[in-house]
Design a protein around this motif. Sequence first.
Motif, mmCIF file in Angstrom:
data_model
loop_
_atom_site.group_PDB
_atom_site.id
_atom_site.type_symbol
_atom_site.label_atom_id
_atom_site.label_comp_id
_atom_site.label_asym_id
_atom_site.label_seq_id
_atom_site.Cartn_x
_atom_site.Cartn_y
_atom_site.Cartn_z
ATOM 1 N N GLY A 16 0.744 -1.084 -0.026
ATOM 2 C CA GLY A 16 0.005 -0.080 -0.081
ATOM 3 C C GLY A 16 0.815 1.052 0.088
ATOM 4 O O GLY A 16 2.043 1.297 0.056
ATOM 5 N N HIS A 17 0.104 2.331 -0.105
ATOM 6 C CA HIS A 17 0.801 3.460 0.062
ATOM 7 C C HIS A 17 1.613 3.781 1.370
ATOM 8 O O HIS A 17 1.162 3.552 2.331
ATOM 9 C CB HIS A 17 -0.265 4.796 -0.057
ATOM 10 N N LEU A 18 2.801 4.307 1.324
ATOM 11 C CA LEU A 18 3.617 4.424 2.228
ATOM 12 C C LEU A 18 4.029 3.062 3.195
ATOM 13 O O LEU A 18 4.445 3.128 4.137
ATOM 14 C CB LEU A 18 3.233 5.227 3.370
ATOM 15 N N GLU A 19 3.819 1.930 2.444
ATOM 16 C CA GLU A 19 4.226 0.660 2.976
ATOM 17 C C GLU A 19 5.498 0.145 1.972
ATOM 18 O O GLU A 19 5.624 0.321 0.872
ATOM 19 C CB GLU A 19 3.020 -0.426 2.651
ATOM 20 N N LYS A 20 6.416 -0.509 2.689
ATOM 21 C CA LYS A 20 7.502 -1.054 2.069
ATOM 22 C C LYS A 20 7.522 -2.676 1.863
ATOM 23 O O LYS A 20 7.092 -3.399 3.092
ATOM 24 C CB LYS A 20 8.865 -0.524 2.765
ATOM 25 N N LEU A 21 8.009 -3.359 1.004
ATOM 26 C CA LEU A 21 8.325 -4.575 0.829
ATOM 27 C C LEU A 21 9.767 -4.877 0.518
ATOM 28 O O LEU A 21 10.277 -4.147 -0.563
ATOM 29 C CB LEU A 21 7.311 -5.393 0.020
ATOM 30 N N VAL A 22 10.547 -5.302 1.379
ATOM 31 C CA VAL A 22 11.997 -5.422 1.429
ATOM 32 C C VAL A 22 12.682 -6.716 1.515
ATOM 33 O O VAL A 22 11.994 -7.264 2.450
ATOM 34 C CB VAL A 22 12.462 -4.433 2.582
ATOM 35 N N LEU A 23 13.377 -6.894 0.548
ATOM 36 C CA LEU A 23 14.016 -8.366 0.558
ATOM 37 C C LEU A 23 15.570 -7.928 1.540
ATOM 38 O O LEU A 23 16.291 -6.993 1.294
ATOM 39 C CB LEU A 23 14.500 -9.005 -0.687
ATOM 40 N N GLN A 24 15.783 -9.003 2.380
ATOM 41 C CA GLN A 24 16.953 -8.751 3.304
ATOM 42 C C GLN A 24 17.818 -9.916 2.811
ATOM 43 O O GLN A 24 17.409 -11.062 3.212
ATOM 44 C CB GLN A 24 16.744 -8.523 4.808
ATOM 45 N N PHE A 25 18.995 -9.860 2.549
ATOM 46 C CA PHE A 25 20.087 -10.920 2.339
ATOM 47 C C PHE A 25 21.073 -10.691 3.286
ATOM 48 O O PHE A 25 22.111 -9.648 3.159
ATOM 49 C CB PHE A 25 20.500 -10.685 0.818
ATOM 50 N N ASP A 26 21.059 -11.560 4.294
ATOM 51 C CA ASP A 26 22.117 -11.606 5.117
ATOM 52 C C ASP A 26 23.583 -11.922 4.836
ATOM 53 O O ASP A 26 24.633 -11.593 5.627
ATOM 54 C CB ASP A 26 21.737 -12.461 6.472
ATOM 55 N N GLY A 27 23.692 -12.631 3.701
ATOM 56 C CA GLY A 27 24.834 -13.143 3.225
ATOM 57 C C GLY A 27 24.934 -13.548 1.717
ATOM 58 O O GLY A 27 24.174 -14.602 1.765
ATOM 59 N N LEU A 28 25.449 -13.045 0.776
ATOM 60 C CA LEU A 28 25.519 -13.678 -0.600
ATOM 61 C C LEU A 28 26.811 -13.751 -0.822
ATOM 62 O O LEU A 28 27.838 -12.872 -0.870
ATOM 63 C CB LEU A 28 24.723 -12.513 -1.565
ATOM 64 N N ASP A 29 27.208 -14.965 -1.285
ATOM 65 C CA ASP A 29 28.691 -15.318 -1.588
ATOM 66 C C ASP A 29 29.095 -15.589 -2.955
ATOM 67 O O ASP A 29 28.673 -16.576 -3.556
ATOM 68 C CB ASP A 29 29.010 -16.741 -0.689
ATOM 69 N N THR A 30 29.603 -14.589 -3.734
ATOM 70 C CA THR A 30 29.996 -13.261 -3.323
ATOM 71 C C THR A 30 29.703 -12.212 -4.442
ATOM 72 O O THR A 30 29.012 -11.424 -4.128
ATOM 73 C CB THR A 30 31.583 -13.344 -3.197
ATOM 74 N N PHE A 31 29.693 -12.728 -5.726
ATOM 75 C CA PHE A 31 29.374 -11.733 -6.766
ATOM 76 C C PHE A 31 27.975 -12.338 -7.122
ATOM 77 O O PHE A 31 27.736 -13.351 -7.523
ATOM 78 C CB PHE A 31 30.264 -11.925 -7.981
ATOM 79 N N ALA A 32 26.781 -11.487 -7.090
ATOM 80 C CA ALA A 32 25.555 -12.009 -7.239
ATOM 81 C C ALA A 32 24.782 -10.966 -7.813
ATOM 82 O O ALA A 32 24.542 -9.881 -7.458
ATOM 83 C CB ALA A 32 25.020 -12.537 -5.751
ATOM 84 N N ASP A 33 23.807 -11.386 -8.729
ATOM 85 C CA ASP A 33 22.888 -10.469 -9.497
ATOM 86 C C ASP A 33 21.609 -11.221 -8.974
ATOM 87 O O ASP A 33 21.330 -12.311 -9.356
ATOM 88 C CB ASP A 33 22.975 -10.595 -10.844
ATOM 89 N N VAL A 34 20.796 -10.353 -8.451
ATOM 90 C CA VAL A 34 19.317 -10.567 -7.887
ATOM 91 C C VAL A 34 18.372 -10.124 -8.707
ATOM 92 O O VAL A 34 18.070 -8.994 -9.036
ATOM 93 C CB VAL A 34 19.361 -10.276 -6.336
ATOM 94 N N LYS A 35 17.463 -11.072 -9.190
ATOM 95 C CA LYS A 35 16.212 -10.440 -9.773
ATOM 96 C C LYS A 35 14.856 -10.946 -9.140
ATOM 97 O O LYS A 35 14.910 -12.108 -8.512
ATOM 98 C CB LYS A 35 16.035 -11.196 -11.330
ATOM 99 N N VAL A 36 13.771 -10.322 -9.679
ATOM 100 C CA VAL A 36 12.451 -10.429 -8.902
ATOM 101 C C VAL A 36 11.634 -10.591 -9.908
ATOM 102 O O VAL A 36 11.481 -9.456 -10.705
ATOM 103 C CB VAL A 36 12.231 -9.521 -7.667
ATOM 104 N N ASN A 37 11.042 -11.564 -10.414
ATOM 105 C CA ASN A 37 10.232 -11.785 -11.558
ATOM 106 C C ASN A 37 10.791 -11.163 -12.806
ATOM 107 O O ASN A 37 10.378 -10.620 -13.805
ATOM 108 C CB ASN A 37 9.005 -10.810 -11.495
#
Length: 871
Positions: free
Chosen positions: A95-116
Amino acid sequence: MGDHCRLEDDLTPTEFSRIELNTGWEFKQVGAIGVPEPTDKFASVAQFPTNIHLDLELHKRIPDPFMGLNEYKVQWVGEQQWLYKTDFAIQTKPGHLEKLVLQFDGLDTFADVKVNGRLVLTANNMHRTYRVEINDQVQVGTNVLEILFDSAVIRGKQLIEESGFKPGVTPQSTDPSRLVVRKAQYHYGWNWGPELMTCGPWRPIRLDRYSARISDLWASIGISVKDKSAAVTVTADIESAFEGDTVIFTLIDPHGQLIDTSDPVSIVHNSASTTFNIHKAQFWWPTGYGKQPLYTVGSKLIRKGLVLHERERRIGLRHAKICQTPLIEASGTSFFLQVNDIPIFSSGSNWCPADHFVPRVTNGKYRKLLEMFVQANQNMIRQVKVWGGGVYEEDIFYDICDELGIMVWNDFMLACGTFPADKAFLNTITAEADDNLRRLRHHPSIVAWSGNNEDYLFATLFKTQYDINDKYPENWLKTNFPSRYIYEKLLPELCEKLIPTTSYHPGSPWGGKSFNDPTVGDTHMWEVWHASSKPYQDYPKLGSRFISEFGISSLPHIKTIESYLVGSSLSERHPHSRTVDSHNKETLHERKLATYLVENFRYNYGLEEYIYISQLLQAEAMTCAMRAWRREWKGPGREYCGGSLIWQFNPTWQVTSKALVDHFLRPKMAYFTVKRDIAPVSLGLERKTIKHRRFKYTRAFIDNETRILGWATNVTLKSVTYTLNIKAFELSTGKEIFDKTETKELGSNMTTELFDIELPATMGGPEEAVIISSCLTNNDGVVIARCTNWPQPYKYLDMPKADITVRIDGDKIYVRTNDVPVKGLALYVEDADSVGFEDNLIDLVPGDEQVVVANGMNGRSVTYRYYGIDF
């Protein structure tokens, strides 16, 4: 903010919610290079979090890399690209003023992240936490999360070429490109670990949904030991705060009882804080000095009467600092930890990752290893995962250290080389340090941070441009040692901002006119084993104000060796076989170990005998060092040595190394000797020969006077009085030739010199070996400490066969010699993992029966070995 506030009036804020994205993960190979049978089909992961080797092994695409010579068969894995994916569901659009956030605690090491299919993040630092908002990328229903991992070793080589950076790197590493890649340095190979280049989602991934959140919670603690009081200022940093939002803080005591709750605190500049004053405060102490009570500070973010987010931290009430002050009758300055106004002698080890593949280390293994650490009387741990070549450890590691009272010396993850300091590298180091300081700063166990491991030493080795008198940081960036800027400006400024009450040390080693100055700062004592390979008997002369690394290698338990020999030919069951050699990563290890063994012992070449004699070597060397350096803890103003940390406590796999405990948590014999040598009260003996020339120029007419010096170290905070007994025996006959008993008072938290006597004469003449035994007993006749002293090197001794009696009563093993002194009696049971020895590798003298507790004996039989049994 005003516009947002008006919009918010018509909206119900969203409470913080978190989903762990730990199911449904699959992986596959992408763009295979040089692989015989690449596959483009997705397969399930072994676990989550995970790494590529664990997943490939599950599907039998690779053999176990720890077995035999398999390490070399799986090198191709680190040069490929690997794709991981999973699905997650969204019920409604943010919703408005609402956030949807992905948190990655550890990615080893060179990484491209895609959503849909849309790129949302490009990561390049294994040590960072990444957060990315995905409001615009998600859809109602199923969403696809993909992470493409590139080869760190290939990308590193490309970065070296593109940047023109010329790294200075040690033989510890197989590839200098590690210096430009923010990946655990030990993955590239070290002198105790394999070269296995991992990749993958190695720490949890989470999906957060919220209108606002508490992004950080921390406490600044001031204590008064005298008044038994503390002031705890708790601060909450707020993301997406609105006017009118408040924070309510709570303080809970170590028993879970609420002490106090604050009134609602307004948020100013995205932060809120309050101070709790505690009377009758319960202080956190290092193990051996008191208890480890842990308070809990809590926070609630309130909007319109609704709790949007809650967060809490466990804290300890303590003050700790590194003390460097002038000394009485000695040059330089002291270097020791002071906790709650009490000087502490730091006895411990350096910590390595508990497994090369960190994601599979269980909480139980962390706890067992750290409990073994404390049970061995060790109070400080320094890390390579807390040492600069590993990773910033898991939260559970520090939680357990908090609970057990283990002081942690934490390195930033920079080790053994000259690193770049261009803008991009400085930015990633800044983000990395900021992430981890915020994550870890509430832990009372972390008493010091260090900028790097041995980088200053190697800067000297590589003859870099370093002018200690140049105080202008911008100049440092123009030299061929630009990373000085990181250690002396970037990191100390961050520490001053985020952890102002915790000591920062630019490097380890660091201090004085050189970076290994024995009179200032800490040193790494590698003149024994590395460098000039001096005899371990020289350890007492090679001390310093604080020795943060030293050690000698030994083979692990026979069952540990057999674990990697499964499937190998019988000929590989030999101490110098190809497979056993491949599980020893030390440069020139054959020469080093052979030299120290041949200089000190007679021995045979069977595998079991070789294991025993190498462990006896390590134990004798560690005893020689620990007793002598602890002797220099002389009291206020005379803290000539403030600590000694063995390299290392544990390894990452089945390996011949300097570790005290092997990969399967089986203690080596040095574990037990160190435990005795750093007990709250311990004894030490020195044999000193003084040559008296009968006239000035003679080489022939010399009278030798041999003296025995004894001391006791009492690191408790109370003076104690014990009965001291000193005896001397002829080695060949076991005849007692000297016996003296007297009462001695030992001062608190210091070493007391006990005696200086001439070695008693024997009927056998000057060539007869004399064994000195001493012990301290309390008023109840209980032995508090023992120590023996033998002529060295042991290879010159004619070791007589001993008549040994072993008697078992429940979990107690009673051992005694009926005739002659015995060196290095090691006790074994068939099922090594079902019995926990509390002591082992003991010296025996006639008339002194010793009791070894071995938990879980349950009627098992015992075998033993001692030095000379096979001659």
